[in-house]
Motif scaffolding. Structure first.
Motif, PDB file in Angstrom:
ATOM      1  N   ASP A  47       9.648   9.880   0.136  1.00 50.31           N
ATOM      2  CA  ASP A  47       8.770  10.565   1.101  1.00 50.31           C
ATOM      3  C   ASP A  47       7.489  10.944   0.364  1.00 50.31           C
ATOM      4  O   ASP A  47       7.305  12.076  -0.084  1.00 50.31           O
ATOM      5  CB  ASP A  47       9.477  11.798   1.654  1.00 50.31           C
ATOM      6  CG  ASP A  47       8.650  12.502   2.732  1.00 50.31           C
ATOM      7  OD1 ASP A  47       7.666  11.890   3.215  1.00 50.31           O
ATOM      8  OD2 ASP A  47       8.978  13.654   3.070  1.00 50.31           O
ATOM      9  N   ILE A  48       6.606   9.959   0.234  1.00 49.33           N
ATOM     10  CA  ILE A  48       5.383  10.108  -0.549  1.00 49.33           C
ATOM     11  C   ILE A  48       4.173   9.804   0.336  1.00 49.33           C
ATOM     12  O   ILE A  48       4.323   9.225   1.413  1.00 49.33           O
ATOM     13  CB  ILE A  48       5.399   9.172  -1.779  1.00 49.33           C
ATOM     14  CG1 ILE A  48       5.665   7.723  -1.348  1.00 49.33           C
ATOM     15  CG2 ILE A  48       6.471   9.625  -2.775  1.00 49.33           C
ATOM     16  CD1 ILE A  48       5.727   6.732  -2.509  1.00 49.33           C
ATOM     17  N   PRO A  49       2.965  10.187  -0.101  1.00 41.49           N
ATOM     18  CA  PRO A  49       1.776   9.925   0.728  1.00 41.49           C
ATOM     19  C   PRO A  49       1.600   8.438   1.012  1.00 41.49           C
ATOM     20  O   PRO A  49       2.046   7.584   0.243  1.00 41.49           O
ATOM     21  CB  PRO A  49       0.625  10.461  -0.139  1.00 41.49           C
ATOM     22  CG  PRO A  49       1.267  11.458  -1.045  1.00 41.49           C
ATOM     23  CD  PRO A  49       2.645  10.927  -1.337  1.00 41.49           C
ATOM     24  N   MET A  50       0.941   8.135   2.103  1.00 37.70           N
ATOM     25  CA  MET A  50       0.639   6.739   2.422  1.00 37.70           C
ATOM     26  C   MET A  50      -0.232   6.143   1.317  1.00 37.70           C
ATOM     27  O   MET A  50      -1.170   6.792   0.836  1.00 37.70           O
ATOM     28  CB  MET A  50      -0.090   6.646   3.760  1.00 37.70           C
ATOM     29  CG  MET A  50       0.801   6.925   4.960  1.00 37.70           C
ATOM     30  SD  MET A  50       2.143   5.714   5.146  1.00 37.70           S
ATOM     31  CE  MET A  50       1.212   4.225   5.491  1.00 37.70           C
ATOM     32  N   TYR A  51       0.114   4.921   0.935  1.00 44.67           N
ATOM     33  CA  TYR A  51      -0.629   4.259  -0.133  1.00 44.67           C
ATOM     34  C   TYR A  51      -2.078   4.009   0.293  1.00 44.67           C
ATOM     35  O   TYR A  51      -2.336   3.518   1.393  1.00 44.67           O
ATOM     36  CB  TYR A  51       0.039   2.933  -0.490  1.00 44.67           C
ATOM     37  CG  TYR A  51      -0.762   2.122  -1.482  1.00 44.67           C
ATOM     38  CD1 TYR A  51      -0.823   2.507  -2.817  1.00 44.67           C
ATOM     39  CD2 TYR A  51      -1.466   0.999  -1.081  1.00 44.67           C
ATOM     40  CE1 TYR A  51      -1.570   1.786  -3.730  1.00 44.67           C
ATOM     41  CE2 TYR A  51      -2.202   0.269  -1.986  1.00 44.67           C
ATOM     42  CZ  TYR A  51      -2.263   0.663  -3.310  1.00 44.67           C
ATOM     43  OH  TYR A  51      -3.008  -0.049  -4.212  1.00 44.67           O
ATOM     44  N   ALA A  52      -2.997   4.358  -0.588  1.00 44.94           N
ATOM     45  CA  ALA A  52      -4.417   4.101  -0.354  1.00 44.94           C
ATOM     46  C   ALA A  52      -4.995   3.482  -1.619  1.00 44.94           C
ATOM     47  O   ALA A  52      -4.991   4.120  -2.678  1.00 44.94           O
ATOM     48  CB  ALA A  52      -5.147   5.397  -0.016  1.00 44.94           C
ATOM     49  N   PRO A  53      -5.463   2.240  -1.555  1.00 49.61           N
ATOM     50  CA  PRO A  53      -5.970   1.560  -2.760  1.00 49.61           C
ATOM     51  C   PRO A  53      -7.063   2.330  -3.482  1.00 49.61           C
ATOM     52  O   PRO A  53      -7.171   2.256  -4.706  1.00 49.61           O
ATOM     53  CB  PRO A  53      -6.497   0.234  -2.213  1.00 49.61           C
ATOM     54  CG  PRO A  53      -5.765   0.016  -0.933  1.00 49.61           C
ATOM     55  CD  PRO A  53      -5.540   1.389  -0.369  1.00 49.61           C
ATOM     56  N   SER A  54      -7.880   3.071  -2.744  1.00 52.97           N
ATOM     57  CA  SER A  54      -9.007   3.771  -3.355  1.00 52.97           C
ATOM     58  C   SER A  54      -8.621   5.109  -3.976  1.00 52.97           C
ATOM     59  O   SER A  54      -9.424   5.736  -4.661  1.00 52.97           O
ATOM     60  CB  SER A  54     -10.102   4.000  -2.315  1.00 52.97           C
ATOM     61  OG  SER A  54      -9.597   4.777  -1.236  1.00 52.97           O
ATOM     62  N   GLU A  55      -7.382   5.556  -3.737  1.00 53.23           N
ATOM     63  CA  GLU A  55      -6.932   6.860  -4.228  1.00 53.23           C
ATOM     64  C   GLU A  55      -6.206   6.686  -5.555  1.00 53.23           C
ATOM     65  O   GLU A  55      -5.184   6.009  -5.638  1.00 53.23           O
ATOM     66  CB  GLU A  55      -5.995   7.511  -3.207  1.00 53.23           C
ATOM     67  CG  GLU A  55      -5.452   8.866  -3.615  1.00 53.23           C
ATOM     68  CD  GLU A  55      -6.539   9.884  -3.858  1.00 53.23           C
ATOM     69  OE1 GLU A  55      -6.571  10.442  -4.963  1.00 53.23           O
ATOM     70  OE2 GLU A  55      -7.357  10.108  -2.945  1.00 53.23           O
ATOM     71  N   SER A  56      -6.720   7.287  -6.615  1.00 50.57           N
ATOM     72  CA  SER A  56      -6.122   7.146  -7.942  1.00 50.57           C
ATOM     73  C   SER A  56      -5.151   8.270  -8.274  1.00 50.57           C
ATOM     74  O   SER A  56      -4.282   8.107  -9.133  1.00 50.57           O
ATOM     75  CB  SER A  56      -7.205   7.081  -9.019  1.00 50.57           C
ATOM     76  OG  SER A  56      -8.001   8.254  -8.989  1.00 50.57           O
ATOM     77  N   ALA A  57      -5.292   9.415  -7.608  1.00 48.63           N
ATOM     78  CA  ALA A  57      -4.393  10.540  -7.881  1.00 48.63           C
ATOM     79  C   ALA A  57      -3.016  10.247  -7.297  1.00 48.63           C
ATOM     80  O   ALA A  57      -2.890   9.658  -6.227  1.00 48.63           O
ATOM     81  CB  ALA A  57      -4.958  11.818  -7.278  1.00 48.63           C
ATOM     82  N   ASP A  59       1.014  11.967  -6.681  1.00 51.52           N
ATOM     83  CA  ASP A  59       1.850  13.163  -6.743  1.00 51.52           C
ATOM     84  C   ASP A  59       3.064  12.901  -7.637  1.00 51.52           C
ATOM     85  O   ASP A  59       3.278  11.792  -8.121  1.00 51.52           O
ATOM     86  CB  ASP A  59       2.270  13.598  -5.340  1.00 51.52           C
ATOM     87  CG  ASP A  59       3.226  12.614  -4.679  1.00 51.52           C
ATOM     88  OD1 ASP A  59       3.419  11.507  -5.211  1.00 51.52           O
ATOM     89  OD2 ASP A  59       3.804  12.969  -3.633  1.00 51.52           O
ATOM     90  N   GLU A  60       3.858  13.940  -7.875  1.00 45.92           N
ATOM     91  CA  GLU A  60       4.967  13.842  -8.825  1.00 45.92           C
ATOM     92  C   GLU A  60       6.005  12.811  -8.380  1.00 45.92           C
ATOM     93  O   GLU A  60       6.550  12.070  -9.208  1.00 45.92           O
ATOM     94  CB  GLU A  60       5.631  15.210  -9.000  1.00 45.92           C
ATOM     95  CG  GLU A  60       4.767  16.217  -9.764  1.00 45.92           C
ATOM     96  CD  GLU A  60       5.502  17.511 -10.046  1.00 45.92           C
ATOM     97  OE1 GLU A  60       6.715  17.577  -9.752  1.00 45.92           O
ATOM     98  OE2 GLU A  60       4.872  18.459 -10.546  1.00 45.92           O
ATOM     99  N   LYS A  61       6.308  12.758  -7.088  1.00 51.76           N
ATOM    100  CA  LYS A  61       7.303  11.791  -6.611  1.00 51.76           C
ATOM    101  C   LYS A  61       6.839  10.359  -6.847  1.00 51.76           C
ATOM    102  O   LYS A  61       7.623   9.498  -7.264  1.00 51.76           O
ATOM    103  CB  LYS A  61       7.576  12.012  -5.117  1.00 51.76           C
ATOM    104  CG  LYS A  61       8.402  13.234  -4.786  1.00 51.76           C
ATOM    105  CD  LYS A  61       8.693  13.257  -3.298  1.00 51.76           C
ATOM    106  CE  LYS A  61       9.559  14.440  -2.915  1.00 51.76           C
ATOM    107  NZ  LYS A  61       9.857  14.464  -1.455  1.00 51.76           N
ATOM    108  N   THR A  62       5.574  10.103  -6.583  1.00 54.02           N
ATOM    109  CA  THR A  62       5.046   8.751  -6.774  1.00 54.02           C
ATOM    110  C   THR A  62       5.031   8.376  -8.250  1.00 54.02           C
ATOM    111  O   THR A  62       5.397   7.245  -8.617  1.00 54.02           O
ATOM    112  CB  THR A  62       3.625   8.647  -6.194  1.00 54.02           C
ATOM    113  OG1 THR A  62       3.648   9.059  -4.818  1.00 54.02           O
ATOM    114  CG2 THR A  62       3.113   7.218  -6.280  1.00 54.02           C
ATOM    115  N   LEU A  63       4.627   9.293  -9.088  1.00 56.80           N
ATOM    116  CA  LEU A  63       4.620   9.026 -10.529  1.00 56.80           C
ATOM    117  C   LEU A  63       6.031   8.737 -11.036  1.00 56.80           C
ATOM    118  O   LEU A  63       6.233   7.838 -11.861  1.00 56.80           O
ATOM    119  CB  LEU A  63       4.033  10.224 -11.281  1.00 56.80           C
ATOM    120  CG  LEU A  63       2.527  10.468 -11.088  1.00 56.80           C
ATOM    121  CD1 LEU A  63       2.115  11.783 -11.731  1.00 56.80           C
ATOM    122  CD2 LEU A  63       1.714   9.309 -11.672  1.00 56.80           C
TER     123      LEU A  63
END
Length: 208
Positions: A47-57, A59-63
């Protein structure tokens, strides 16, 4: 790593203990029984943010997801079938594999990927499984010959959550065996290449 490959599982839904999550857990348990280390990312972990190619940041779950996939020697993906294809939750998680585009092992390069699809009806299981195979190919992974398609309209789980369908149990056994075996074969191949490189370096040093 040759003896204890890491098999990473992705699967589940927003509802805990869904069919796809239970199937994935069972598959990973079979990998562990074959001596593998396992790591699972269930619906809550995905349950992570929607992927955005332009977004480099990130969150902890995605990392944590990307770190796990980078360590993986083999991967198992279990998706429910939503309207004839993979769920948005699973597709979004796989979109983040783009973060591995510059890795030495790009995306899923050199890794076996076991696939599981659970959907309401055989047509949906087939199209969901075909989509998972297509995505795996695009990510340079190696889909295992055995994939598991489960018609969720047919009861297959007992009250304790175990699978009561012998055929599906056998398929999960084969899928787990193929993922773990391929991971070990790949590790042995890389080890032999490293040893050969070391011997060549030693020969060159001796010639000098």
């Amino acid at each position: 790593m040759v003896d204890t490959p890491l098999i990473v599982g992705l699967g589940g839904t927003g509802t805990p203990n869904s069919s796809s999550e239970k199937l994935l857990r069972q598959a990973l348990e079979r990998c562990a029984a074959r001596g593998a280390e396992t790591l699972m990312f269930d619906g809550a972990a995905l349950d992570i943010p929607m992927y955005a190619p332009s977004e480099s940041a990130r969150d902890e779950k995605t990392l944590a997801l990307i770190a796990g996939l980078r360590r993986a020697n083999g991967i198992i993906i279990a998706s429910p079938g939503y309207h004839g294809t993979v769920s948005g939750l699973i597709k979004n998680a796989l979109d983040y594999v783009q973060d591995m585009a510059e890795d030495e092992a790009v995306y899923f390069e050199g890794r076996a990927v076991g696939l599981i699809a659970a959907a309401a009806g055989w047509q949906a299981t087939g199209t969901t499984l075909a989509t998972l195979r297509s995505i795996t190919h695009a990510l340079r992974g190696w889909p295992t010959p055995m994939a598991v398609a489960v018609n969720s309209m047919v009861p297959i789980f007992g009250q304790d959550g175990t699978i009561t369908d012998t055929g599906i149990c056998n398929q999960l056994d084969i899928l787990a065996q193929q993922v773990v075996t391929f991971a070990r074969m790949r590790a042995l191949h890389e080890l032999s290449l490293q040893q050969a490189d070391g011997e060549r370096e030693a020969d060159r040093a001796g010639a000098e």
